[in-house]
Scaffold this motif. Sequence first.
Motif, PDB file in Angstrom:
ATOM      1  N   SER A   1      26.525 106.788 -39.005  1.00 29.43           N
ATOM      2  CA  SER A   1      25.595 106.807 -40.135  1.00 29.43           C
ATOM      3  C   SER A   1      26.180 106.046 -41.322  1.00 29.43           C
TER       4      SER A   1
ATOM      5  N   ALA B   1      25.554 102.364 -40.696  1.00 33.36           N
ATOM      6  CA  ALA B   1      24.142 102.058 -40.969  1.00 33.36           C
ATOM      7  C   ALA B   1      23.875 101.992 -42.471  1.00 33.36           C
ATOM      8  N   ARG B   2      24.448 102.941 -43.240  1.00 31.27           N
ATOM      9  CA  ARG B   2      24.230 102.938 -44.695  1.00 31.27           C
ATOM     10  C   ARG B   2      24.895 101.744 -45.362  1.00 31.27           C
TER      11      ARG B   2
ATOM     12  N   VAL C   1      22.466  98.867 -44.781  1.00 30.26           N
ATOM     13  CA  VAL C   1      21.303  99.015 -45.660  1.00 30.26           C
ATOM     14  C   VAL C   1      21.719  98.769 -47.110  1.00 30.26           C
TER      15      VAL C   1
ATOM     16  N   GLY D   1      27.869 104.797 -47.728  1.00 31.03           N
ATOM     17  CA  GLY D   1      28.174 104.347 -46.377  1.00 31.03           C
ATOM     18  C   GLY D   1      29.656 104.155 -46.154  1.00 31.03           C
TER      19      GLY D   1
END
Length: 174
Positions: free
Chosen positions: A109, A112-113, A116, A132
């Motif tokens: 996660s 992914a952050r 993004v 992140g």
Amino acid sequence: MTSQSGVSRPRSSRWTNAAIGVAFVIAGAFVLADVAYATIVSAAFLAIAAICAGLVEIGLSIVAGGWRGFLLQFALGLLYIAFGVVLLSLPGFGSQFLTWALGVILLLSGIARVFVGVNYLRSGKRTMFFSGLLGVVAGFLILAGYPATSGWVIGAFLGIDLIVHGVGWLNADR
């Protein structure tokens, strides 16, 4: 009184918020006093919850009637129960598995952050990106120290979460 978004705030007094906040902070301190024990208790609690969920899943498969989806729902219930029984009967293994899963989830996660968050860096919004990075670092540290970290990580996270939640309640009316 309603806010601009139309959602009303729950009615509470400063004393209520303070009492809840202090209770959470004290609970967090107790958990941090023995993180290894808190980790084992957390694994046992999750095991009991999985067994209960499995029983409900099996009950629903029987009550629902008809064969469509019965076997899948019944098998899912059995898997929940088996997972719960393993966690309950082998709390050390359960703590290790849960710690490994937490490390993997934080790492993935976090990655992914970061991806993004890169899109927001140009506009000066850095919170997602740094969130992140924190997830990647936490996940990496948990997995790098695995299995030694499995004795304390979940208890430490629980204790810290309780304290932060308590501080949030203490500052709710400010």
